[in-house]
Write an enzyme that holds these catalytic residues in place. Structure first.
Site, PDB file in Angstrom:
ATOM      1  N   SER A   1       3.279 101.350 -22.644  1.00 56.38           N
ATOM      2  CA  SER A   1       3.772 102.402 -23.532  1.00 56.38           C
ATOM      3  C   SER A   1       3.660 103.802 -22.938  1.00 56.38           C
ATOM      4  O   SER A   1       4.417 104.698 -23.298  1.00 56.38           O
ATOM      5  CB  SER A   1       3.018 102.357 -24.871  1.00 56.38           C
ATOM      6  OG  SER A   1       1.614 102.466 -24.655  1.00 56.38           O
TER       7      SER A   1
ATOM      8  N   GLY B   1       2.804  98.000 -25.055  1.00 57.70           N
ATOM      9  CA  GLY B   1       1.877  96.915 -25.342  1.00 57.70           C
ATOM     10  C   GLY B   1       1.671  95.938 -24.207  1.00 57.70           C
ATOM     11  O   GLY B   1       0.856  95.019 -24.320  1.00 57.70           O
TER      12      GLY B   1
ATOM     13  N   ASN C   1      -3.964  98.381 -21.630  1.00 59.98           N
ATOM     14  CA  ASN C   1      -4.014  97.421 -22.747  1.00 59.98           C
ATOM     15  C   ASN C   1      -4.963  96.258 -22.464  1.00 59.98           C
ATOM     16  O   ASN C   1      -5.471  95.635 -23.397  1.00 59.98           O
ATOM     17  CB  ASN C   1      -2.603  96.895 -23.048  1.00 59.98           C
ATOM     18  CG  ASN C   1      -1.743  97.954 -23.714  1.00 59.98           C
ATOM     19  OD1 ASN C   1      -2.163  98.617 -24.654  1.00 59.98           O
ATOM     20  ND2 ASN C   1      -0.542  98.140 -23.201  1.00 59.98           N
TER      21      ASN C   1
ATOM     22  N   ASP D   1      -2.385 108.893 -33.100  1.00 65.34           N
ATOM     23  CA  ASP D   1      -3.180 107.686 -32.818  1.00 65.34           C
ATOM     24  C   ASP D   1      -4.259 107.924 -31.777  1.00 65.34           C
ATOM     25  O   ASP D   1      -5.092 107.058 -31.517  1.00 65.34           O
ATOM     26  CB  ASP D   1      -2.282 106.529 -32.375  1.00 65.34           C
ATOM     27  CG  ASP D   1      -1.520 106.817 -31.077  1.00 65.34           C
ATOM     28  OD1 ASP D   1      -1.817 107.819 -30.396  1.00 65.34           O
ATOM     29  OD2 ASP D   1      -0.615 106.026 -30.748  1.00 65.34           O
TER      30      ASP D   1
ATOM     31  N   HIS E   1      -1.692 107.749 -27.350  1.00 65.85           N
ATOM     32  CA  HIS E   1      -0.470 108.073 -26.610  1.00 65.85           C
ATOM     33  C   HIS E   1      -0.255 109.583 -26.502  1.00 65.85           C
ATOM     34  O   HIS E   1      -0.316 110.286 -27.516  1.00 65.85           O
ATOM     35  CB  HIS E   1       0.739 107.426 -27.295  1.00 65.85           C
ATOM     36  CG  HIS E   1       0.663 105.937 -27.329  1.00 65.85           C
ATOM     37  ND1 HIS E   1       0.149 105.241 -28.409  1.00 65.85           N
ATOM     38  CD2 HIS E   1       1.006 105.015 -26.402  1.00 65.85           C
ATOM     39  CE1 HIS E   1       0.192 103.949 -28.154  1.00 65.85           C
ATOM     40  NE2 HIS E   1       0.696 103.778 -26.937  1.00 65.85           N
TER      41      HIS E   1
END
Length: 224
Positions: free
Chosen positions: A49, A86, A115, A199, A202
């Site tokens: 991402s 992801g 991740n 979040d 990011h």
């Protein structure tokens, strides 16, 4: 005697024909290799991402900025962004062979691993996957740029050091180029929260020029 002379002539003629054929084949191979080496760079980016413009307006992520940079510097390079939000190193490993066959890149940027850490996957698995991807890309003839990540302090100093060390070890093993930390100047500054989306994972749009600034110096060396 006449038959013997005929045979010698036949064998000599056949031998010369084989030599001529090999010469033509070698010439064709050399021409093909020269054509490939003279082709404009094609940069394949296999990431997650952080490279897939998650939460951003299209065309504002660091990969899009890279394309703009290349055009501004009049570098006739093509960028193929195969990043998936992801994705893990296992996912990248499973996709890489097909991507290499399809795009035949001259350069491969591997931006994966964050991740893996978020999911608590074994570090050895991450290392194995990055080793495999780097080796496969190099075997295809591409130059590799490994983009490293780091984890927050709450993961523990030991884990953080070992995680960062995975990238350094893979790069050293395969003599690949490396960016130590994609989010340098973003995640490691006192007011880092302002550069992240809600979040807190990011980066915001304004952080992506910094990400490109971290990648560009190493990539530029490979493009020479």
């Amino acid at each position: 005697m006449g038959l013997s002379l005929y045979r010698r002539h036949f064998y000599a003629t056949g031998f010369l024909a084989v030599l001529a054929g090999l010469s033509l084949l070698a010439g064709a191979t050399a021409t093909t290799q020269a054509t490939i080496s003279n082709a404009p760079p094609k940069i394949l980016i296999v990431g997650d991402s952080l490279s897939a413009e998650y939460g951003l307006k299209r065309g504002t992520g660091w990969v899009a900025l890279l394309e703009q940079r290349l055009k501004a510097e009049k570098r006739p390079a093509t960028v193929v962004n195969a990043s998936i939000s992801g994705d893990t190193t296992s996912g990248g490993r499973s996709r890489l062979a097909a991507l290499l066959a399809q795009h035949q890149p001259t350069h491969v940027i591997i931006e994966l691993g964050a991740n893996d850490a978020l999911r608590g996957l074994p570090l050895q698995m991450t290392a194995d996957n990055l080793n495999h991807m780097t080796q496969a890309a190099q075997k295809s003839g591409a130059k590799v740029l490994l983009v490293g990540m780091q984890v927050p302090p709450n993961y523990g100093q030991d884990y953080a050091a070992r995680f960062a060390g995975v990238y350094a070890e893979v790069a050293k093993t395969h003599k690949a180029a490396m960016v130590p930390f994609l989010l340098k100047g973003i995640a490691d500054v006192p007011d880092s929260i302002r550069l992240f989306q809600p979040d807190r994972i990011h980066p915001r749009e304004e952080a992506h020029p910094i990400m490109l600034a971290n990648v560009w110096p190493e990539l530029k060396k490979l493009l020479k």
